[in-house]
Design an enzyme around this catalytic site. Structure first.
Site, PDB file in Angstrom:
ATOM      1  N   ASP A 100      -9.524   3.158  -2.104  1.00 41.26           N
ATOM      2  CA  ASP A 100     -10.471   3.550  -1.099  1.00 41.26           C
ATOM      3  C   ASP A 100     -11.787   4.431  -1.659  1.00 41.26           C
ATOM      4  O   ASP A 100     -12.012   5.406  -1.636  1.00 41.26           O
ATOM      5  CB  ASP A 100      -9.664   4.873  -0.070  1.00 41.26           C
ATOM      6  CG  ASP A 100      -8.432   4.255   0.392  1.00 41.26           C
ATOM      7  OD1 ASP A 100      -8.264   3.097   0.748  1.00 41.26           O
ATOM      8  OD2 ASP A 100      -7.717   5.172   1.075  1.00 41.26           O
ATOM      9  N   ASP A 127       0.686  -1.332  -0.086  1.00 41.64           N
ATOM     10  CA  ASP A 127       0.096  -0.039  -0.166  1.00 41.64           C
ATOM     11  C   ASP A 127       0.997   1.175  -0.018  1.00 41.64           C
ATOM     12  O   ASP A 127       2.033   1.261   0.081  1.00 41.64           O
ATOM     13  CB  ASP A 127      -0.750  -0.074   1.198  1.00 41.64           C
ATOM     14  CG  ASP A 127      -1.904   1.096   1.142  1.00 41.64           C
ATOM     15  OD1 ASP A 127      -2.224   1.427  -0.063  1.00 41.64           O
ATOM     16  OD2 ASP A 127      -2.486   1.513   2.379  1.00 41.64           O
ATOM     17  N   GLU A 164       1.858   5.012  -4.164  1.00 40.97           N
ATOM     18  CA  GLU A 164       1.949   6.052  -5.602  1.00 40.97           C
ATOM     19  C   GLU A 164       3.298   6.813  -5.684  1.00 40.97           C
ATOM     20  O   GLU A 164       3.662   7.131  -6.641  1.00 40.97           O
ATOM     21  CB  GLU A 164       0.775   7.162  -5.372  1.00 40.97           C
ATOM     22  CG  GLU A 164      -0.382   6.328  -5.323  1.00 40.97           C
ATOM     23  CD  GLU A 164      -0.819   5.516  -4.077  1.00 40.97           C
ATOM     24  OE1 GLU A 164      -0.364   5.549  -2.891  1.00 40.97           O
ATOM     25  OE2 GLU A 164      -1.631   4.261  -4.278  1.00 40.97           O
TER      26      GLU A 164
HETATM   27  C1  GLC Z   1      -4.890   3.189   2.946  1.00 37.45           C
HETATM   28  C2  GLC Z   1      -5.383   1.938   2.162  1.00 37.45           C
HETATM   29  C3  GLC Z   1      -6.522   1.143   2.960  1.00 37.45           C
HETATM   30  C4  GLC Z   1      -5.826   0.820   4.412  1.00 37.45           C
HETATM   31  C5  GLC Z   1      -5.304   2.250   5.143  1.00 37.45           C
HETATM   32  C6  GLC Z   1      -4.707   1.865   6.444  1.00 37.45           C
HETATM   33  O1  GLC Z   1      -6.033   4.210   2.848  1.00 37.45           O
HETATM   34  O2  GLC Z   1      -6.010   2.254   0.917  1.00 37.45           O
HETATM   35  O3  GLC Z   1      -6.901   0.062   2.320  1.00 37.45           O
HETATM   36  O4  GLC Z   1      -6.878   0.476   5.246  1.00 37.45           O
HETATM   37  O5  GLC Z   1      -4.414   2.982   4.174  1.00 37.45           O
HETATM   38  O6  GLC Z   1      -3.498   1.183   6.110  1.00 37.45           O
END
Ligand code: GLC
Length: 645
Positions: free
Chosen positions: A404, A307, A310
Site C-alpha cells: 500500500d 493478500d 503477513e
Molecule cells: C490491502 C491491500 C490492498 C487492497 C486492500 C483491500 O490494503 O494491500 O491492495 O486493495 O487490502 O482488499
C-alpha cells in the site's frame, strides 16, 4: 561458492534448494551469542556498497539504514520505516573481497548497515537457530547469480500477466468491471486483466462469490476473456470464523487452523471480521487451501493475488481492549498488529507446537506456496499469482507487489529502488501499485509512473477505495496514456523474453547500473537508472514538473525516443546528457553491441505476435525466448536467434 554455517537447529524454511557444503568457522563475521539471539558483525570500508535486502525502504545501496525483517502491514511507507510486507535476508557486501550472506531464519532479524556511520554491518537474529549461507564470487553480480541458482527458479507467469492490469478497491460488481473494460476499449487503450478486490466476495469471505453482484461468474469470466481480459480475484489469508461457511466448517472439521495458548482457534479481526488463520506450515493444510481455488478455476479464472498474509491483524481478542476508538466495522480502520498477537498463537510443524512469532516471516510465503501448488493441480497451464507477504523461497511460487504505497513522487522513486533489490532475492515478477494506492494521483505523476512501470514485469494500476479514481481513461489528453500503454505492448517481445531468460538462467531481470558497469565508479553510485534485461537501460523521470532529466551513459549507446507512434533512434556518446522527455513520451537506451526486438501494437496479449519483430540497436544478434505464453514447459530450447540484416 556457497558455504552453509549451522547455528543451533535452524528451522527448515526451504528457501535454499541446492546442496550446499557445510563450513565450520565463518571467516566473514564476528559472531556473538546472546540469550535467544545471534549477532553478526563485519567492518565496512568507505567505498564498499551493500546490496540486497529485497523489500526494504531506502536505496539500492543499503548503507546508512536500519532494516527489520518482520513482515508488517503498514501503509505509511516513510523513509526509515523498518519493516515492510516481505523479509528478504540476503545481502551482498561489495568491497575488496565481495561476499554475500543469507541469514536463513523465519524469526525477526535486524540489519544495521553502516547505521549512523558505524562503519560496520551488524545483523541480529532473534533466534539462536540460524542457517547462514555465505556466497563468494568475483563480483557482486556473480555472487547474486550464484545465490539465485541456489534458491531455485523464479516463478514464471503466463504472457498475459505481462500485459497491463487495472485494479481498484471498490469495483463491486459485474457492471463496474464491464465499465472499466468498455472505457479502456473506447479510449483505445490496451488491457489484459482487471483485478477483483474484496467486494466480489460474500461479506469478504474467501472462496465465496457474492451472487447478487456476480450472478454467473463463469459466464462473466468467459465474456471478459472473449474480449481478451482476464479477471484476477483477491484471496486473503484469514478464514471468517462463521458456522455455516464451508471453508470454516472444513477447517474446523480437519483441525486446520492456528491455535492460541489455551488450545482454542486463534481469532483475529481482518476484513471479514473475526477470522482463523490456516496453519500454512502444514502440508495437508496447504493442499486443502490450494484446492479451494477450484471455486474460481471452475469459472475459467487463471490469476490471483494473495493478500493480508503477513498476517495482517486489525485486532485480536488479546489486543482489542488496548485499542482506542475504532474497530474493524470501520472499513478504513487499520490497526497495527501488536507483537502480543503474534506471540499468542501456534503452528504445528513436524508434530511440534511452534510459536507464530518465531516463524512469522515464513507464514505468507507458505500461503503463496499453498496457492501455487493447488493451482498447478487445478490448471494445465501457467497462471498469474502474486502475493503481499513473502520470504525468500516464495519467489518460486509466485510474484509479489510492494503493498500500500501512496501517490507521491518518493514512492515512484522507491519503486525504482525496490526492483533490483527484489530481483537479487529471487522476486523477478514484481511491481508497485502504479499511480499509488492511497493519496491523490495527479495526471503527471500517473504518466511518469506508467512510463517506469512499462518495464516492471507486474504493471498494474491499483488504488484505494475513497481515493481519486485513477484509471488511465479518466484523465485528459488520452493520447499520452495511450502512448505509454502502447509502448508496453510493443516492448513485450523483449520484456517477456528477457524475463523468462533471466528466470531460466538464475539471472536478474532488473539490475543496478553497477552490475553492468562494475569498473565505472560513477555508474556504481547511480540509483535512478536501471538495466532492464541485457540490452536496455532506463532512466525514468522522477520529479514533478521536470521537462526531462540528466542521464549518465557509461558507454556510447543507441538512444530510443518513443513518440507514441514510432521509435526514433540516435547514436549517443558516453557521458552525461540532458534528455527531454515530454509527458506521454519515453526515452530509453540500448547498450552497445546489443539488440532489442520490438513488436507491433495490440489491444491485449492475445493479439500479440511475439515473432513479428523489428530489431533496434547496433548489435549483431538477439536470442529471443518465445513460446505460446501459457505452456508449463518453459525450456531454454525455446530460444531463437535473430540476426540483424
Ligand atoms: C490491502 C491491500 C490492498 C487492497 C486492500 C483491500 O490494503 O494491500 O491492495 O486493495 O487490502 O482488499
Amino acid at each position: 561458492m556457497l558455504t552453509k554455517y549451522t547455528f543451533g537447529t535452524p528451522f527448515d524454511t526451504q528457501a535454499v534448494t541446492a546442496q550446499v557444503r557445510e563450513g565450520e568457522n565463518c571467516p566473514f563475521f564476528e559472531i556473538s551469542r546472546g540469550e535467544g539471539s545471534l549477532s553478526f558483525r563485519c567492518p565496512l570500508a568507505e567505498r564498499d556498497i551493500v546490496y540486497g535486502l529485497g523489500e526494504t525502504m531506502g536505496g539500492i545501496n543499503k548503507r546508512g539504514g536500519r532494516y527489520v525483517s518482520f513482515n508488517t502491514d503498514n501503509m505509511r511507507h516513510v523513509t526509515g520505516m523498518p519493516s515492510m510486507y516481505g523479509s528478504h535476508n540476503f545481502l551482498v557486501i561489495d568491497g575488496a573481497k565481495p561476499f554475500g550472506a543469507f541469514f536463513d531464519t523465519p524469526a525477526r532479524v535486524v540489519f544495521e548497515v553502516d547505521f549512523e556511520g558505524s562503519g560496520q554491518v551488524y545483523v541480529r537474529c532473534e533466534s539462536e537457530d540460524v542457517a547462514l549461507y555465505t556466497v563468494e564470487g568475483e563480483s557482486a553480480y556473480a555472487i547474486v547469480r550464484q545465490f539465485l541458482a541456489a534458491i531455485g527458479r523464479s516463478f514464471i507467469p503466463p504472457l498475459w500477466a505481462f500485459g497491463f492490469g487495472q485494479s481498484r478497491w471498490g469495483y463491486k460488481d459485474e457492471r463496474d468491471i464491464r465499465t472499466v473494460a468498455d472505457r479502456y476499449a473506447a479510449a483505445g487503450m490496451p488491457l489484459d486483466y482487471i483485478c477483483m478486490d474484496i467486494d466480489y466476495m460474500e461479506r469478504y469471505k474467501d472462496f465465496t462469490v457474492n451472487k447478487k453482484r456476480f450472478p454467473d461468474l463463469s459466464a462473466f469470466a468467459a465474456e471478459m476473456k472473449g474480449r481478451g481480459i482476464r479477471l484476477v480475484p483477491i484471496v486473503d489469508a484469514g478464514i471468517k470464523a462463521e458456522p455455516g461457511d464451508e471453508t470454516y466448517e472444513e477447517g474446523v472439521r480437519e483441525d486446520y487452523f492456528c491455535k492460541n495458548l489455551e488450545g482454542k482457534y486463534f481469532r483475529a479481526a481482518v476484513w471479514p471480521g473475526m477470522t482463523h488463520f490456516p496453519d500454512f506450515f502444514r502440508p495437508e493444510v496447504r493442499a486443502w487451501f490450494g484446492a479451494k481455488y477450484k471455486v474460481y478455476t471452475d469459472c475459467g479464472i487463471e490469476g490471483f493475488w494473495n493478500d493480508m498474509n503477513e498476517p495482517s491483524i486489525f485486532f485480536s481478542e488479546y489486543t482489542r481492549g488496548k485499542l482506542r476508538g475504532r474497530n474493524c466495522g470501520d472499513p478504513l480502520y487499520r490497526g497495527n498488529a501488536f507483537l502480543s498477537d503474534y506471540k499468542s498463537f501456534y503452528h504445528t510443524i513436524g508434530g511440534k507446537e511452534v510459536l507464530h512469532y518465531d516463524v512469522h516471516n515464513a507464514f505468507g510465503g507458505n500461503m503463496t506456496r499453498a496457492s501455487c501448488e493447488g493451482l498447478e493441480k487445478l490448471l494445465d497451464k501457467r497462471f498469474l499469482l502474486f502475493s503481499r507477504a513473502s520470504y525468500i523461497g516464495a519467489h518460486r511460487y509466485g510474484g509479489i507487489w510492494t503493498g500500500d504505497n501512496t501517490s507521491k513522487w518518493e514512492h515512484l522513486r522507491q519503486n525504482v529502488l525496490h526492483m533490483p533489490s527484489l530481483n537479487m532475492c529471487g522476486f523477478l515478477y514484481s511491481g508497485a501499485d502504479t499511480g499509488g494506492f492511497s493519496g491523490r494521483a495527479t495526471r503527471e505523476l500517473l504518466l511518469r509512473w506508467l512510463a517506469f512501470s512499462v518495464y516492471t514485469p507486474l504493471m498494474r494500476n491499483h488504488c484505494m477505495k475513497y481515493m481519486r479514481r485513477q484509471e488511465c481513461y479518466r484523465f485528459g489528453k488520452k493520447e499520452e496514456f495511450r502512448s505509454l500503454l502502447a509502448l508496453r505492448y510493443r516492448l513485450l517481445p523483449y520484456i517477456y523474453s528477457e524475463f523468462v531468460k533471466a528466470a531460466l538462467s538464475s539471472d536478474m531481470y532488473m539490475k543496478p547500473l553497477a552490475f553492468g558497469y562494475p569498473q565505472d565508479e560513477r555508474a556504481r553510485r547511480i540509483e535512478d537508472q536501471l538495466l532492464v534485461g541485457d540490452s536496455l537501460m532506463v532512466a525514468p523521470v522522477l520529479e514533478k514538473g521536470a521537462k526531462g532529466r540528466t542521464v549518465y551513459l557509461p558507454e556510447a549507446m543507441t538512444q530510443v525516443r518513443w513518440t507514441g507512434e514510432t521509435f526514433k533512434t540516435l547514436s549517443v556518446p558516453a557521458g552525461e546528457r540532458f534528455v527531454e522527455v515530454p509527458l506521454g513520451e519515453a526515452v530509453f537506451f540500448i547498450r552497445r553491441g546489443r539488440l532489442l526486438p520490438v513488436g507491433g501494437a495490440c489491444m491485449h496479449t492475445g493479439e500479440a505476435d511475439l515473432s513479428a519483430v523489428t530489431l533496434l540497436g547496433d548489435g549483431e544478434e538477439y536470442a529471443q525466448y518465445i513460446d505460446d505464453g501459457t505452456t508449463r514447459d518453459v525450456r531454454a530450447e525455446n530460444i531463437r536467434i535473430l540476426k540483424r540484416r
